[in-house]
Design a protein around this motif. Structure first.
Motif, PDB file in Angstrom:
ATOM      1  N   ALA A 352     -82.691  -7.773  41.764  1.00 53.71           N
ATOM      2  CA  ALA A 352     -82.192  -6.532  41.180  1.00 53.71           C
ATOM      3  C   ALA A 352     -81.654  -5.691  42.325  1.00 53.71           C
ATOM      4  CB  ALA A 352     -83.305  -5.804  40.449  1.00 53.71           C
ATOM      5  N   VAL A 353     -80.557  -4.988  42.057  1.00 56.22           N
ATOM      6  CA  VAL A 353     -79.918  -4.161  43.087  1.00 56.22           C
ATOM      7  C   VAL A 353     -80.092  -2.692  42.706  1.00 56.22           C
ATOM      8  CG1 VAL A 353     -77.783  -3.696  44.329  1.00 56.22           C
ATOM      9  CG2 VAL A 353     -78.227  -6.006  43.448  1.00 56.22           C
ATOM     10  N   PHE A 354     -80.608  -1.907  43.672  1.00 55.88           N
ATOM     11  CA  PHE A 354     -80.891  -0.494  43.407  1.00 55.88           C
ATOM     12  C   PHE A 354     -80.238   0.400  44.456  1.00 55.88           C
ATOM     13  CE2 PHE A 354     -85.005  -2.911  42.976  1.00 55.88           C
ATOM     14  CZ  PHE A 354     -85.062  -2.987  41.597  1.00 55.88           C
ATOM     15  N   PRO A 355     -79.511   1.424  44.044  1.00 56.27           N
ATOM     16  CA  PRO A 355     -79.203   2.498  45.001  1.00 56.27           C
ATOM     17  C   PRO A 355     -80.450   3.380  45.093  1.00 56.27           C
ATOM     18  CG  PRO A 355     -78.163   2.963  42.879  1.00 56.27           C
ATOM     19  CD  PRO A 355     -78.926   1.678  42.707  1.00 56.27           C
ATOM     20  N   LEU A 356     -80.882   3.726  46.308  1.00 55.31           N
ATOM     21  CA  LEU A 356     -82.104   4.526  46.447  1.00 55.31           C
ATOM     22  C   LEU A 356     -81.960   5.851  45.694  1.00 55.31           C
ATOM     23  CD1 LEU A 356     -84.924   4.778  47.719  1.00 55.31           C
ATOM     24  CD2 LEU A 356     -83.822   5.826  49.710  1.00 55.31           C
ATOM     25  N   VAL A 357     -80.823   6.529  45.906  1.00 54.09           N
ATOM     26  CA  VAL A 357     -80.501   7.722  45.126  1.00 54.09           C
ATOM     27  C   VAL A 357     -79.047   7.616  44.690  1.00 54.09           C
ATOM     28  CG1 VAL A 357     -82.196   9.295  46.127  1.00 54.09           C
ATOM     29  CG2 VAL A 357     -79.984   8.988  47.256  1.00 54.09           C
ATOM     30  N   ASN A 358     -78.689   8.379  43.658  1.00 54.30           N
ATOM     31  CA  ASN A 358     -77.341   8.265  43.101  1.00 54.30           C
ATOM     32  C   ASN A 358     -76.360   9.227  43.765  1.00 54.30           C
ATOM     33  OD1 ASN A 358     -77.442   6.157  41.075  1.00 54.30           O
ATOM     34  ND2 ASN A 358     -78.958   7.455  40.057  1.00 54.30           N
ATOM     35  N   LYS A 359     -76.285   9.136  45.086  1.00 52.42           N
ATOM     36  CA  LYS A 359     -75.323   9.984  45.803  1.00 52.42           C
ATOM     37  C   LYS A 359     -75.076   9.404  47.188  1.00 52.42           C
ATOM     38  CE  LYS A 359     -78.934  13.075  47.470  1.00 52.42           C
ATOM     39  NZ  LYS A 359     -79.545  14.374  47.508  1.00 52.42           N
ATOM     40  N   ASP A 360     -74.250  10.070  47.962  1.00 50.97           N
ATOM     41  CA  ASP A 360     -73.971   9.725  49.363  1.00 50.97           C
ATOM     42  C   ASP A 360     -73.419   8.300  49.529  1.00 50.97           C
ATOM     43  OD1 ASP A 360     -74.995  12.228  49.896  1.00 50.97           O
ATOM     44  OD2 ASP A 360     -76.996  11.484  50.421  1.00 50.97           O
ATOM     45  N   GLY A 361     -72.661   7.840  48.567  1.00 51.50           N
ATOM     46  CA  GLY A 361     -72.028   6.527  48.696  1.00 51.50           C
ATOM     47  C   GLY A 361     -72.937   5.356  48.383  1.00 51.50           C
ATOM     48  N   MET A 362     -74.208   5.617  48.080  1.00 53.57           N
ATOM     49  CA  MET A 362     -75.145   4.516  47.801  1.00 53.57           C
ATOM     50  C   MET A 362     -74.824   3.757  46.517  1.00 53.57           C
ATOM     51  SD  MET A 362     -78.786   6.009  49.077  1.00 53.57           S
ATOM     52  CE  MET A 362     -78.694   7.394  50.205  1.00 53.57           C
ATOM     53  N   PRO A 363     -74.523   4.467  45.395  1.00 51.93           N
ATOM     54  CA  PRO A 363     -74.195   3.709  44.184  1.00 51.93           C
ATOM     55  C   PRO A 363     -72.962   2.816  44.369  1.00 51.93           C
ATOM     56  CG  PRO A 363     -74.544   6.023  43.657  1.00 51.93           C
ATOM     57  CD  PRO A 363     -74.528   5.913  45.147  1.00 51.93           C
ATOM     58  N   PHE A 380     -79.423  -8.055  38.442  1.00 54.04           N
ATOM     59  CA  PHE A 380     -79.532  -6.892  37.566  1.00 54.04           C
ATOM     60  C   PHE A 380     -79.278  -5.644  38.384  1.00 54.04           C
ATOM     61  CE2 PHE A 380     -82.034  -3.746  35.131  1.00 54.04           C
ATOM     62  CZ  PHE A 380     -81.555  -4.003  33.856  1.00 54.04           C
ATOM     63  N   TYR A 381     -78.590  -4.669  37.797  1.00 49.35           N
ATOM     64  CA  TYR A 381     -78.321  -3.397  38.478  1.00 49.35           C
ATOM     65  C   TYR A 381     -79.124  -2.308  37.791  1.00 49.35           C
ATOM     66  CZ  TYR A 381     -75.745   0.466  40.578  1.00 49.35           C
ATOM     67  OH  TYR A 381     -75.409   1.582  41.274  1.00 49.35           O
ATOM     68  N   ASP A 382     -79.853  -1.535  38.569  1.00 53.73           N
ATOM     69  CA  ASP A 382     -80.666  -0.483  37.954  1.00 53.73           C
ATOM     70  C   ASP A 382     -80.644   0.769  38.819  1.00 53.73           C
ATOM     71  OD1 ASP A 382     -82.434   1.011  36.477  1.00 53.73           O
ATOM     72  OD2 ASP A 382     -84.148  -0.333  36.721  1.00 53.73           O
ATOM     73  N   ASP A 383     -80.136   1.878  38.259  1.00 52.84           N
ATOM     74  CA  ASP A 383     -80.135   3.140  39.007  1.00 52.84           C
ATOM     75  C   ASP A 383     -80.924   4.219  38.281  1.00 52.84           C
ATOM     76  OD1 ASP A 383     -78.483   3.781  36.903  1.00 52.84           O
ATOM     77  OD2 ASP A 383     -76.675   4.068  38.106  1.00 52.84           O
ATOM     78  N   GLY A 384     -81.789   3.809  37.330  1.00 56.02           N
ATOM     79  CA  GLY A 384     -82.506   4.798  36.519  1.00 56.02           C
ATOM     80  C   GLY A 384     -83.952   4.992  36.945  1.00 56.02           C
ATOM     81  N   GLY A 385     -84.320   6.223  37.244  1.00 61.92           N
ATOM     82  CA  GLY A 385     -85.721   6.528  37.547  1.00 61.92           C
ATOM     83  C   GLY A 385     -86.057   6.343  39.021  1.00 61.92           C
ATOM     84  N   SER A 386     -87.324   6.631  39.361  1.00 63.95           N
ATOM     85  CA  SER A 386     -87.739   6.539  40.757  1.00 63.95           C
ATOM     86  C   SER A 386     -87.695   5.074  41.200  1.00 63.95           C
ATOM     87  CB  SER A 386     -89.164   7.077  40.919  1.00 63.95           C
ATOM     88  OG  SER A 386     -90.077   6.108  40.422  1.00 63.95           O
TER      89      SER A 386
END
Ligand SMILES: [Zn+2]
Length: 443
Positions: A352-363, A380-386
């Motif tokens: 699964a691939v996660f951006p740590l936070v949804n900003k600063d070019g990470m997503p 799987f891509y997941d950017d929801g929640g901690s």
């Protein structure tokens, strides 16, 4: 009642999309199950692994995909119309139906002392009657006796009736085998235990045709091969054992049979078998069809009807073994986690691939990594929640690797890869991820 391990597994399977009850919005259909997005991947990985080892890696085995519907005379010849039955008793009081050997029945059915296990009435149980386990349907527009066909109760017969076709078209010589994966149907009267005993199921069967007199040797060979294959699925060896059928347990076609049993949460149960079927099936089909099914040995000019050693596995049961064996409840950093520790090559999702936070070019970087891996791996891509919650969700899905894009990633194009089992994280170059995963998924 406390929640059992099976209750938890069934609930996890539904919550995470492994297995759903069939037609659930209508109250469900008894002992029929549907595989969801993760379940279909798990089962497909098991079937592909079986096919690779039984067909592609062997010079002496060919594949086949025979139809579910067959000529009704097949089932006469195979003995299934006469012999594929369970003795059942009815309760005249509550109208429930039981297997005659149901351990809950006290006394002898048909006698006044016999007691119904559901309503408790004494003397209400009928004597046992034979009940055929094959599903019947009609072929063509007329619903009449002449139009009756059956949904196959085993895939093996499709192999027997095609054995000469395969032998001749593939230019194999005996000993050789034919392998098939396909659906089979049994109108079980006491189904249950989730996907363990179901009315519609999938088999992975291989029939190995040998010269009479060599079958014992091949029987032992295939017992060894099948146990090795199962251990290759990563199943704990102490949870597997052999059970040899006694004379009273043997199926109508078998001379010798060994089950491979797994210690499920509901006890030791069979999920695969190796059977010596002798020439029972071929000789019956030869007699009933009037077609010669003998083999002419080109080396010795001998003619004989081959003996058959069968390896027969349930794909659904094997999936249940893999699920049960992978299920763990652990305490991690003071928090409970549920994890499915699948062997990485069997896991439905590989990473699964996660951006740590949804900003600063990470997503954006995480998306690029995800798109790059998708062609080769089910990811799987997941950017929801901690990030902690996202890790836990993947633990429950059995995903072996979690790839996180953090602040450092956008600077130096490295990411962290978290191992599901050890929880260790290592930094890997984004460009090396495909090679990294491929190495971890081998075996
Ligand atoms: Zn009753």
């Amino acid at each position: 009642m406390p929640e059992t391990v099976m209750d938890k597994l069934v609930s996890l399977a539904k919550r995470r999309g492994f297995v759903f009850q069939s037609s659930e919005i209508y109250g469900g259909l008894g002992s029929v199950w549907d595989y969801g997005p993760l379940g279909v991947e798990l089962k497909k990985n098991i079937k592909e692994r079986w096919w690779r080892s039984m067909v592609h890696e062997r010079e002496d085995i060919e594949g086949l995909d025979a139809a579910i519907l067959m000529h009704p005379r097949v089932w006469e010849a195979s003995g299934h119309i006469a012999g594929f039955t369970d003795p059942l008793v009815d309760c005249k009081q509550c109208k429930n139906r039981f297997r005659a050997d149901d351990p809950r029945i006290k006394g002898t059915p048909g006698q006044p002392d016999a007691q119904c296990p559901v309503c408790g009435t004494k003397g209400s149980l009928t004597v046992a009657r034979q009940f055929n386990l094959m599903f019947k349907t009609f072929m063509g527009p007329l619903e009449e006796a002449a139009a009756v066909v059956y949904l196959r109760p085993e895939t093996a017969q499709g192999i027997y009736v095609n054995y000469l076709n395969v032998l001749q078209s593939s230019r194999q010589k005996i000993p050789f085998g034919i392998a098939q994966i396909g659906k089979a149907f049994r109108n079980e009267i006491t189904p249950g235990n989730f996907i363990f005993r179901t009315r519609e199921f999938e088999q992975m069967e291989m029939q190995f045709f040998v010269k009479p007199g060599t079958e014992v040797e091949w029987f032992e060979f295939w017992r060894g091969e099948r146990m090795k294959w199962l251990q290759g699925l990563g199943i704990r060896p102490e949870k597997l054992r052999w059970h040899q059928h006694g004379q009273d347990e043997l199926a109508h076609y078998a001379k010798d049979a060994y089950d491979i049993e797994y210690e499920f949460p509901f006890g030791w149960q069979e999920f695969e078998g190796v059977h010596n079927r002798t020439d029972f099936d071929l000789s019956n089909h030869q007699r009933a069809s009037g077609k010669k099914l003998e083999y002419l040995d080109p080396a010795t000019n001998e003619r004989f009807l081959p003996y058959v050693v069968e390896t027969s596995a349930g794909a659904d049961r094997t999936a249940l073994v893999v699920l049960c064996d992978a299920y763990r409840e652990e305490e991690v950093e003071g928090e409970k986690r549920v994890v499915l520790q699948f062997k990485p090559s069997l896991a439905p999702l590989k990473a699964a691939v996660f951006p740590l936070v949804n900003k600063d070019g990470m997503p954006e970087l995480a998306r690029r990594i995800y798109d790059g891996l998708r062609g080769e791996f089910n990811v799987f891509y997941d950017d929801g929640g901690s990030i902690g919650r996202r890790y836990r969700r993947q633990d429950e899905a059995g995903t072996p690797f979690g790839i996180t894009v953090d602040g450092q990633s956008t600077q130096d194009q490295t990411v962290t890869v978290r191992d599901r089992d050890t929880l260790k994280q290592e930094r890997v170059g984004a460009g090396q991820l495909a090679a990294y995963l491929k190495a971890k998924l081998a075996g």
